[in-house]
Structures are given as structure tokens and as C-alpha cells.
Design an enzyme around this catalytic site. Sequence first.
Site, PDB file in Angstrom:
ATOM      1  N   ASP A   1     -10.640   4.646  -1.238  1.00 15.44           N
ATOM      2  CA  ASP A   1     -11.376   3.646  -0.460  1.00 15.44           C
ATOM      3  C   ASP A   1     -12.871   3.698  -0.756  1.00 15.44           C
ATOM      4  OD1 ASP A   1      -8.922   3.200   0.623  1.00 15.44           O
ATOM      5  OD2 ASP A   1      -9.447   3.785   2.666  1.00 15.44           O
TER       6      ASP A   1
ATOM      7  N   ASP B   1       0.829  -1.203   0.000  1.00 16.84           N
ATOM      8  CA  ASP B   1       0.000   0.000   0.000  1.00 16.84           C
ATOM      9  C   ASP B   1       0.866   1.257   0.000  1.00 16.84           C
ATOM     10  OD1 ASP B   1      -2.025   1.809   0.273  1.00 16.84           O
ATOM     11  OD2 ASP B   1      -2.940   0.877   2.018  1.00 16.84           O
TER      12      ASP B   1
END
Length: 443
Positions: free
Chosen positions: A238, A178
Site C-alpha cells: 500500500d 485482493d
Amino acid sequence: MVSSVLSIAHAQTFSTFPNSTTVGSAIPSATPPAPKPWNVTSLGGTVNITNNLALTPPMGWSSWNNFGPDINETIVKATIDEMEKNGLKDAGYVYVNIDDGWQRYKGSRKDHPLEIDPVKFPNGMKPLADYAHSKGFKLGIYSGPGVDTCAGYTGSEGHAEEDAKMFASWGIDHLKYDACCSHHDEPEDVVQQVMLDMSQALISTNRSIVFHACHCGWANVWQWAAEEGANQWRIGQDISDDFNYPGNREKYYFDVLDMLDRGNDIVQYAGPGHWNDYDMLIVGLNGESKQLVGTGCSDLEYRTHFGMWSIVNSPLLIGASVQKLSRYDLETLTNKEIIELNQDPLGQPASVVWQNENKTLQIYAKQMQDESMAIALLNRGSTTADMSVSMRRDLTVGWDVYKLRDLLKHKDLGPYDIPFSTEVRPHEAKMYRAYKVACTVGC
């Protein structure tokens, strides 16, 4: 031959599609076009590597949306046991992915080594991977190319080769890497390089580790990640636990429809071994996530979300606690006929082949390996609508007679020799698979 309940000239159908927009002139060919090679600026040359993994989109579970950093060995083992018991494993969900929070230290890698938290995982990661493997599952883990991760734990900056070897020694099968927090504002070539470093390090371990190059849809990641050997990459920020929220919550989160729209223009970059990742499934969160914003979706909206993620070939990673899934949730998540759309070996993502003028009604379609057609009739609007789909006009296949399989009702329909029409409720996607019965022209 044609069912009497169907009508070509229904007053509210779109059999003639007034005020409609044809999005594509044809369904993409059976062999999706390969992404164009790109140059890594810092290397000055074309990169094209692969680990030959994830030939269909990965399916499994991820810890973050429900547990956040409060993850531990007990939760992971309980998740494995429950997925074995409730039918998720048999449906294809085999990756159990531990997200951020497994690390021992918070703070920079310059100040701390990357170690397992001995309180959360007292037996270490290798025995946990062995447990997963003994049950027929695969174990995933999380890190990032920064000195620390999104949750503030020690990252992998400057240690890609060392950490890849460590993950392999533990028996890890999937890495989510990430970069969003550490490299949000970095130039594209810098992001390319740090992802390439870890991809090459993983391949060099000779262990089969699926690589998720996670960068929240920034730096045009879909244009180059496959060439670096990445198996999946996030196409947006997200997801929120919403089906359709005005704008972006907190100017960041994408709801279900936002994420679908995000993916419509980049389907050409996905295929066997490399997938556009629309983010984790929100089915079963019900507005109770500790990490995501959103008030939750209705059962129908969650089912639509799952069907659409399946037909566009997103990885299917459950984000809710598997112990809290309702019977309806499990029926949604284990629908093998829907999952077949996602796991079809041809690996062709669905694209929008028609939409009305205000884009409240859309038809998604794709070809399957057996030459059937997968179809989703999506009603994004607030009122029930009659929708119609024509094999020749919308799917550009020369079928004079065809039959349908309703993938949600598990029911055969037809055969038909006219466009198929049906009512679609607000926020519903009706899912079908069409098969040729007869073809005389343009076959």
C-alpha cells in the site's frame, strides 16, 4: 532560433552529466516487448487469454483510502454527482469503485453467503450501477480469493464462477480482486491459479469487467498476470501519504518515490490492456486518510506524484473524497495535457533514461503514438537543481532542432538546437512534450 535564457554551459547544469549514470542506451521501441509466456504449475501449460479491455489505464475513484469500510449508497451517489459537476468525468475519470466493506457479513465464506449489506446499500447494487451508467460512469466492486477479505468480510474462495455471474448481473464494470491477506504466504503457482479462476469466470459472463489482480507486488505478479487476462496489478504494498519517508512506514507502506523505484525495472510488462498499478492516487488526502499512514504531501509533491503516475502509465484512481478536493487538487487531476501522457494509445510507459550518481536527479522519457517524446525532469533531492536534457544523448532521437510544450504551464517553448536546461525545485517534476522540427542525421 535558441532562446537566450538557456545555456549549454551553465555552471550547475548537467549538460555534460558529470558523475552521471546512463540508465538505458535508448528509449524503448515504439512496440514494447511482450511479456514472456509462463507456465501455470498446476495446469502444466502456457496460458494466454485476454478480455480486450483497458487498452489505456483505467481512470476513476476508489473508496478505500478515504472511507475505508464505511462506504454506502449515499456516498457513492454523491461521489458520482460531484465528479460529474467538478469536471473529473470530463477529464476521463469514469470508474467509481467500491472497495472492501460493501458486504453484509464479516467472517468466513464457509459460514456466510456473499450478500450486499442491506443497511449500507438498501436498494441493492444493480440500481446503483444503473445510476452510475445513466451518468456516464462505470461501477466497480471488491472481493478476494480467500474465505474472507482484508477487512474481514466474506470472500469468494471456492465461488469464483458464482460470484462473477452475480457481479455481472448487477452491471459491475470493474473488479478489484485482493489476494494479499488470504494468500500472502502462498506459493506463486497457487496465487496464479486463484487469479486465473476469477479471470476466466469474468470472461465467461460475456460482460466487460476490467480485472484488477491485486496482490501487493508479491509472487512476481507482473510477470504472469497479463497472460491470465488481468488488466492491472499492484506492483507494491500500500502507498503511504508521503512523498519521501525514510524506509517503509511500519515496514510495509511505500511512499511515492519508493513506488516509482519499484516500477523502474518492470516497465516491459505493461502495455495496452495490462498495466503496472502503482496504487491509488494520494492527491487531496492531506494526511487525513482514515486508512493510510502518512503526514501528507505539499501541493507541489502531489502534483509531482500525479505527473509521474501519468507518465509511467499507472491507472489513475483518486483516493481522496472528491467533495474535499481543493481548486489546486482539481487543477492537478484534470490537467488534460498530463492525462494525455497516461492515455496515449501506444501505451508505452516511461523509463529512466538518465540519473545522477546518487539518483537525486532523474530523467524519465517515453515515445508517444504521434512520435513526440514525453519527458519528466524529476528532482528527488532537497535543493533546487539545474537539469539538462539532450534529444540525441538522453532520448536517443536524431533531432537537430526541436520544440517543447510545457505541460504544466501550457506553454510552447523553442525551437531549440541545443540541450534544454531549466531549474527544478526540490520534489518537483517538470513535464514536457518534445516535437521534432528538423533532423539531418540518424532520422
